[in-house]
Write a protein that holds these residues in place. Sequence first.
Motif, PDB file in Angstrom:
ATOM      1  N   ALA A   1       0.838  -1.196   0.000  1.00 45.62           N
ATOM      2  CA  ALA A   1       0.000   0.000   0.000  1.00 45.62           C
ATOM      3  C   ALA A   1       0.874   1.248   0.000  1.00 45.62           C
ATOM      4  O   ALA A   1       2.032   1.220   0.431  1.00 45.62           O
ATOM      5  CB  ALA A   1      -0.932  -0.009   1.200  1.00 45.62           C
ATOM      6  N   ILE A   2       0.288   2.331  -0.483  1.00 43.62           N
ATOM      7  CA  ILE A   2       1.002   3.609  -0.596  1.00 43.62           C
ATOM      8  C   ILE A   2       0.323   4.625   0.315  1.00 43.62           C
ATOM      9  O   ILE A   2      -0.884   4.853   0.217  1.00 43.62           O
ATOM     10  CB  ILE A   2       0.989   4.128  -2.044  1.00 43.62           C
ATOM     11  CG1 ILE A   2       1.449   3.039  -3.019  1.00 43.62           C
ATOM     12  CG2 ILE A   2       1.861   5.379  -2.159  1.00 43.62           C
ATOM     13  CD1 ILE A   2       2.852   2.536  -2.811  1.00 43.62           C
TER      14      ILE A   2
ATOM     15  N   GLU B   1      -9.779   3.276  -2.157  1.00 44.36           N
ATOM     16  CA  GLU B   1      -8.638   3.397  -3.046  1.00 44.36           C
ATOM     17  C   GLU B   1      -8.848   2.638  -4.351  1.00 44.36           C
ATOM     18  O   GLU B   1      -9.634   1.693  -4.423  1.00 44.36           O
ATOM     19  CB  GLU B   1      -7.361   2.845  -2.377  1.00 44.36           C
ATOM     20  CG  GLU B   1      -7.134   3.374  -0.970  1.00 44.36           C
ATOM     21  CD  GLU B   1      -5.725   3.178  -0.465  1.00 44.36           C
ATOM     22  OE1 GLU B   1      -4.835   2.814  -1.266  1.00 44.36           O
ATOM     23  OE2 GLU B   1      -5.510   3.398   0.745  1.00 44.36           O
ATOM     24  N   LEU B   2      -8.096   3.036  -5.360  1.00 42.52           N
ATOM     25  CA  LEU B   2      -7.913   2.230  -6.560  1.00 42.52           C
ATOM     26  C   LEU B   2      -6.752   1.284  -6.308  1.00 42.52           C
ATOM     27  O   LEU B   2      -5.692   1.702  -5.829  1.00 42.52           O
ATOM     28  CB  LEU B   2      -7.593   3.124  -7.764  1.00 42.52           C
ATOM     29  CG  LEU B   2      -7.195   2.390  -9.052  1.00 42.52           C
ATOM     30  CD1 LEU B   2      -8.381   1.634  -9.636  1.00 42.52           C
ATOM     31  CD2 LEU B   2      -6.614   3.368 -10.073  1.00 42.52           C
ATOM     32  N   ALA B   3      -6.943   0.006  -6.636  1.00 44.32           N
ATOM     33  CA  ALA B   3      -5.879  -0.984  -6.488  1.00 44.32           C
ATOM     34  C   ALA B   3      -5.522  -1.542  -7.854  1.00 44.32           C
ATOM     35  O   ALA B   3      -6.374  -1.673  -8.735  1.00 44.32           O
ATOM     36  CB  ALA B   3      -6.321  -2.108  -5.563  1.00 44.32           C
TER      37      ALA B   3
ATOM     38  N   THR C   1      -8.897  -2.901  -9.494  1.00 46.04           N
ATOM     39  CA  THR C   1     -10.063  -3.222  -8.682  1.00 46.04           C
ATOM     40  C   THR C   1     -10.227  -2.149  -7.614  1.00 46.04           C
ATOM     41  O   THR C   1      -9.377  -1.265  -7.460  1.00 46.04           O
ATOM     42  CB  THR C   1      -9.939  -4.631  -8.074  1.00 46.04           C
ATOM     43  OG1 THR C   1     -11.191  -5.040  -7.530  1.00 46.04           O
ATOM     44  CG2 THR C   1      -8.870  -4.695  -6.987  1.00 46.04           C
ATOM     45  N   CYS C   2     -11.326  -2.216  -6.891  1.00 45.64           N
ATOM     46  CA  CYS C   2     -11.588  -1.284  -5.791  1.00 45.64           C
ATOM     47  C   CYS C   2     -11.018  -1.869  -4.502  1.00 45.64           C
ATOM     48  O   CYS C   2     -10.995  -3.091  -4.312  1.00 45.64           O
ATOM     49  CB  CYS C   2     -13.085  -1.059  -5.621  1.00 45.64           C
ATOM     50  SG  CYS C   2     -13.953  -0.525  -7.103  1.00 45.64           S
TER      51      CYS C   2
ATOM     52  N   LEU D   1      -2.079  -1.028  -3.513  1.00 42.33           N
ATOM     53  CA  LEU D   1      -3.085  -0.010  -3.220  1.00 42.33           C
ATOM     54  C   LEU D   1      -2.444   1.349  -3.477  1.00 42.33           C
ATOM     55  O   LEU D   1      -1.380   1.643  -2.942  1.00 42.33           O
ATOM     56  CB  LEU D   1      -3.557  -0.102  -1.773  1.00 42.33           C
ATOM     57  CG  LEU D   1      -4.010  -1.461  -1.241  1.00 42.33           C
ATOM     58  CD1 LEU D   1      -4.600  -1.303   0.157  1.00 42.33           C
ATOM     59  CD2 LEU D   1      -5.012  -2.113  -2.171  1.00 42.33           C
ATOM     60  N   THR D   2      -3.095   2.185  -4.267  1.00 43.33           N
ATOM     61  CA  THR D   2      -2.424   3.375  -4.799  1.00 43.33           C
ATOM     62  C   THR D   2      -2.540   4.615  -3.922  1.00 43.33           C
ATOM     63  O   THR D   2      -1.953   5.648  -4.243  1.00 43.33           O
ATOM     64  CB  THR D   2      -2.952   3.695  -6.208  1.00 43.33           C
ATOM     65  OG1 THR D   2      -4.363   3.965  -6.148  1.00 43.33           O
ATOM     66  CG2 THR D   2      -2.706   2.532  -7.156  1.00 43.33           C
TER      67      THR D   2
END
Length: 254
Positions: free
Chosen positions: A58-59, A110-112, A135-136, A220-221
């Motif tokens: 994750a970010i 998040e956008l993943a 994906t979400c 995870l962006t």
Amino acid sequence: MRIARFSTDEGMSFGVVEENTVAAVAAHPFGELTFTGHRFPLADVRLLAPILPSKVIAIGKNYAEHAEEMGGEAPAEPLIFAKPSTSVIGPGEAIAYPEKLSERVDHEGELALVIGRMCREVPASRAAEVILGYTCANDVTARDLQARDGQWTRAKGFDTFCPLGPWIETEADPADLAISTSVNGEVRQSARTSQLIHDIPRLVEYVSQVMTLLPGDVILTGTPAGVGPLEVGDEVTVTVENVGTLTNRVIARD
């Protein structure tokens, strides 16, 4: 193409969602797809987390306004942390609130992205070649434990703290997608992925410099501003334009 992981009375399978049906595929979704010939009405299957990753990276603080609301400046380089694979759940599954350990659990829509093949040291210019799709995600966080511990593993690592779904969209352009999070129908977060400080090619490049990424791994962006508390009984929904909608209910952890 929407690649789903689903279960029926016959077992678990991957498949391609086509309007109101799911066409089952043999084996895994990496590489050329082989259809089995079995089709199921979408209403008759249970959608699962679209992938069970070996790791979730994750970010943190990747939207400027979120960094500000967290009381700090946006980092010059991507701030990475890991969530365990055991935190992953799918659409419709319950987020378990650990009330004995935390008094503040937050949503983070998040956008993943999902990695499509084993890779390392991927240049940003070639990032698209290693991405299966998008994906979400909801990076659920025990905010009080995050502040108390000084690092984020426990706060973000509880079982059920990484909802993913409803499927992997392989054809979305992630450069400028609307993303929103609502709780009980009230919009809490609303932004566009064009506001990411470090864009997706940069994230793939940065993370793959550190570790080998395997097929199915998830990045995870980052979450936009508006993170906030969840309560037992809440229904939280993350929607990403051209990708899908992920909904989970919050229950008390046993």
